[in-house]
Design a protein around this motif. Sequence first.
Motif, PDB file in Angstrom:
ATOM      1  N   LEU A 201      36.334 106.652  57.912  1.00  6.03           N
ATOM      2  CA  LEU A 201      37.990 107.488  57.279  1.00  6.03           C
ATOM      3  C   LEU A 201      38.832 108.602  57.758  1.00  6.03           C
ATOM      4  O   LEU A 201      39.128 108.818  57.822  1.00  6.03           O
ATOM      5  N   ASN A 240      31.639 110.566  48.120  1.00  5.86           N
ATOM      6  CA  ASN A 240      30.282 110.400  49.073  1.00  5.86           C
ATOM      7  C   ASN A 240      30.559 109.599  50.414  1.00  5.86           C
ATOM      8  O   ASN A 240      29.691 110.185  51.563  1.00  5.86           O
ATOM      9  N   LEU A 241      31.669 109.202  50.273  1.00  3.33           N
ATOM     10  CA  LEU A 241      32.539 108.307  51.517  1.00  3.33           C
ATOM     11  C   LEU A 241      33.140 109.511  52.495  1.00  3.33           C
ATOM     12  O   LEU A 241      32.250 109.820  53.970  1.00  3.33           O
ATOM     13  N   LEU A 242      33.004 110.813  52.157  1.00  3.38           N
ATOM     14  CA  LEU A 242      33.895 112.117  53.065  1.00  3.38           C
ATOM     15  C   LEU A 242      32.239 112.397  53.026  1.00  3.38           C
ATOM     16  O   LEU A 242      32.598 113.326  54.619  1.00  3.38           O
ATOM     17  N   ALA A 244      28.992 111.865  53.683  1.00  2.00           N
ATOM     18  CA  ALA A 244      28.983 110.371  54.209  1.00  2.00           C
ATOM     19  C   ALA A 244      29.043 110.669  56.280  1.00  2.00           C
ATOM     20  O   ALA A 244      28.814 110.611  57.026  1.00  2.00           O
ATOM     21  N   SER A 245      30.860 111.273  56.363  1.00  2.00           N
ATOM     22  CA  SER A 245      31.791 110.416  57.428  1.00  2.00           C
ATOM     23  C   SER A 245      31.496 111.692  58.176  1.00  2.00           C
ATOM     24  O   SER A 245      31.183 112.252  59.626  1.00  2.00           O
ATOM     25  N   ALA A 246      30.424 112.864  57.809  1.00  2.00           N
ATOM     26  CA  ALA A 246      30.573 114.627  58.200  1.00  2.00           C
ATOM     27  C   ALA A 246      28.882 114.457  58.497  1.00  2.00           C
ATOM     28  O   ALA A 246      29.048 114.579  59.550  1.00  2.00           O
ATOM     29  N   GLY A 247      28.203 112.854  58.712  1.00  2.00           N
ATOM     30  CA  GLY A 247      27.447 112.732  59.931  1.00  2.00           C
ATOM     31  C   GLY A 247      25.991 113.339  58.722  1.00  2.00           C
ATOM     32  O   GLY A 247      25.991 112.866  56.978  1.00  2.00           O
ATOM     33  N   PHE A 248      24.747 113.019  59.673  1.00  2.00           N
ATOM     34  CA  PHE A 248      23.146 113.375  59.382  1.00  2.00           C
ATOM     35  C   PHE A 248      23.522 114.398  58.250  1.00  2.00           C
ATOM     36  O   PHE A 248      23.520 115.759  58.655  1.00  2.00           O
ATOM     37  N   THR A 249      22.683 114.353  56.897  1.00  2.00           N
ATOM     38  CA  THR A 249      22.488 115.444  56.105  1.00  2.00           C
ATOM     39  C   THR A 249      21.163 115.582  55.370  1.00  2.00           C
ATOM     40  O   THR A 249      20.381 114.534  54.797  1.00  2.00           O
ATOM     41  N   ARG A 250      19.979 116.085  55.468  1.00  2.00           N
ATOM     42  CA  ARG A 250      18.304 115.710  54.987  1.00  2.00           C
ATOM     43  C   ARG A 250      19.266 116.520  54.128  1.00  2.00           C
ATOM     44  O   ARG A 250      18.508 117.610  53.165  1.00  2.00           O
ATOM     45  N   SER A 251      18.995 115.774  52.584  1.00  2.00           N
ATOM     46  CA  SER A 251      19.441 116.025  51.515  1.00  2.00           C
ATOM     47  C   SER A 251      17.772 116.247  50.545  1.00  2.00           C
ATOM     48  O   SER A 251      17.233 115.368  50.977  1.00  2.00           O
ATOM     49  N   ARG A 254      16.450 112.579  46.587  1.00  2.00           N
ATOM     50  CA  ARG A 254      17.147 112.143  46.040  1.00  2.00           C
ATOM     51  C   ARG A 254      17.192 111.034  44.732  1.00  2.00           C
ATOM     52  O   ARG A 254      16.422 109.990  44.867  1.00  2.00           O
ATOM     53  N   ARG A 256      17.423 107.561  42.346  1.00  2.00           N
ATOM     54  CA  ARG A 256      18.189 106.885  42.559  1.00  2.00           C
ATOM     55  C   ARG A 256      17.830 106.325  41.165  1.00  2.00           C
ATOM     56  O   ARG A 256      17.441 106.491  40.421  1.00  2.00           O
TER      57      ARG A 256
ATOM     58  N   VAL B 184      28.885 103.805  56.493  1.00  2.00           N
ATOM     59  CA  VAL B 184      28.468 105.096  56.299  1.00  2.00           C
ATOM     60  C   VAL B 184      28.085 106.163  54.973  1.00  2.00           C
ATOM     61  O   VAL B 184      26.292 105.997  55.386  1.00  2.00           O
ATOM     62  N   THR B 185      27.304 105.211  53.785  1.00  2.00           N
ATOM     63  CA  THR B 185      26.846 105.839  52.703  1.00  2.00           C
ATOM     64  C   THR B 185      25.652 105.064  53.291  1.00  2.00           C
ATOM     65  O   THR B 185      24.268 105.703  52.512  1.00  2.00           O
ATOM     66  N   ILE B 188      22.683 106.457  56.189  1.00  2.00           N
ATOM     67  CA  ILE B 188      22.705 108.138  55.729  1.00  2.00           C
ATOM     68  C   ILE B 188      21.138 107.320  55.571  1.00  2.00           C
ATOM     69  O   ILE B 188      20.272 107.955  55.479  1.00  2.00           O
ATOM     70  N   ARG B 192      17.610 109.267  56.659  1.00  2.00           N
ATOM     71  CA  ARG B 192      17.243 109.522  55.684  1.00  2.00           C
ATOM     72  C   ARG B 192      15.595 109.128  55.546  1.00  2.00           C
ATOM     73  O   ARG B 192      14.190 109.696  55.580  1.00  2.00           O
ATOM     74  N   LEU B 214      26.990 111.062  64.984  1.00  2.00           N
ATOM     75  CA  LEU B 214      26.127 110.823  64.280  1.00  2.00           C
ATOM     76  C   LEU B 214      24.141 111.819  64.613  1.00  2.00           C
ATOM     77  O   LEU B 214      23.999 112.475  64.118  1.00  2.00           O
ATOM     78  N   THR B 217      24.029 115.263  64.964  1.00  2.00           N
ATOM     79  CA  THR B 217      23.557 116.181  63.130  1.00  2.00           C
ATOM     80  C   THR B 217      21.946 114.953  62.658  1.00  2.00           C
ATOM     81  O   THR B 217      21.434 115.831  62.304  1.00  2.00           O
ATOM     82  N   ILE B 257      38.437 113.832  60.329  1.00  2.00           N
ATOM     83  CA  ILE B 257      39.476 113.971  58.973  1.00  2.00           C
ATOM     84  C   ILE B 257      40.160 115.033  59.020  1.00  2.00           C
ATOM     85  O   ILE B 257      41.509 114.798  58.050  1.00  2.00           O
TER      86      ILE B 257
END
Lengths: 256, 275
Positions: A201, A240-242, A244-251, A254, A256, B184-185, B188, B192, B214, B217, B257
């Motif tokens: 992106l 979601n793409l946006l 994910a592009s920002a890097g890893f996040t510990r959500s 999740r 499913r 990318v999706t 992640i 995790r 990556l 983060t 972006i």
Amino acid sequence: MALIDIENLEVTFSGGGRHVRALTGVSLAVEEEDSFGIVGESGSGKSTVLRALCGLTPVTAGRISIDGKPVPSPRDQAFYRRVQMVFQDPYASLHPRHTIDRVLSEPLVIHGLDHVEKRVEQALEDVGLGAGFRFRYPHQLSGGQRQRVAIARALILEPKIILLDEPTSALDASIQAEVLNLLDRLRAQRGLTYILVSHDLAVVSHMCDRLVVMQSGEVVEELTREALQAHETTQTYTRNLLTASAGFTRSPARPR
Amino acid sequence: MSQLLTVENLRIAFPSRKGPVEVVRGVSFSLGRERLGIVGESGSGKSQTGRAILGLTPVSGTATAERLEFDGINLRNASPRQWRKLRGARMSMVMQDPKFSLNPVMTVGRQLMEAVKLHGGKTEARDKSLAMLEAVQIRDPERVMAAYPHELSGGMGQRAMIAMMLITEPDLLIADEPTSALDVTVQIEVLRILDRLVTERGMGLVFISHDLRLVATFCDRVLVMYAGRVVEELDARHMDQASHPYTRGLLNCLPTISGDTRPLPVLARDDAWLE
């Protein structure tokens, strides 16, 4: 009127009694001297749009027209004078046993252009390589240099439309910046029209004024660069793409 | 913190027509039960460093180190027998592309169960494999068990690969670009899974990647490699405090972006970095 007009494009691959609908009605309009992006994950059909446009994949249904005229099938020489493509993998897209000179002069011979020698040297100069690279083989070049040769090969026929299929995803970050700058400069100098396909992106946002997001053979959203930067999106998938592009996040856990 | 892995002055050389070429030139680091990132561009020696830890340097190359210790075991002169006991059971590796690292003519289930059987646990192999596939978020483990690698998507294949490497509950996992071939999706999601394993099981993770953003983060600590050397070690939370021009250059040359710098700053290489 748009320079490139694609209406309800459908591509179905059949084999062994199975049908895979790679594109299920894609419509796009790209203006002249525009830089247009297509993003999406693997299998979303983004590369298939480019391949169908330049005649590498048979079209099942729909219309493709350039300058208001439907493109002929099979594509004729005049088409390839106007439209050229740069592929993803510079290691696979150059003939390993042809010198750079041969790679670059072949399209000139096919199209019966004169001053072959001068044009080859000029093309190498334009992509920042210089005439010293003329008689080398692809294996003697780095990935970034090969991609420059691939760009030179596309530009040597002086086309107006360049289709870029993930032009930098096989390259290191530092080399990616150089190639993106080169593409940017060439577009400004020559008034080229780009269609750029990428899964990244950030690359699309940097290169393109307008973009579409594709998912499973369909266009799910069309955005301008400003809208993308402001995260003004209506589709969950784009959001979601946006993220994910920002890097890893510990959500949190999740569902499913 | 107890050290799981200690590497001191690791050097790897390959023969060439002009004499041996050192691709890794004196790399030292230690790893606890944490996530360590190794970043660098192609040819920086990051993958060879990862392979050398597992004794997987290609036969043509030679790896030497002043110290190479895993949990108190000296790896420098480990016998093939000792290696077999360690590899797979206590330390394992996830490779970049599931297409090339899974056996194409064996079902995923057989490959998974083979790993369990080799390291003890013959009877419960099947149950354990199913449970592991569930742990890596595969929704239909029965189907995946019976599938051949080509019948799976890239993301599924990579998850199956991770399941296979983790089924023996290793203490150390070396992940060499584990998500570069993924979207990318999906990327992640896979991260995790790795993250949970580090936090819950206390595994040590060496995460090798070319993607600085990556790694910044995801990891706790980051080593930046250039031409076979570690040029900088950073706390991942303070990437913006990077002082080496190479690290800074790498950070700056990525398009973003939100940003609109044009042309993008390019990395100007300096021969002094080679020293």
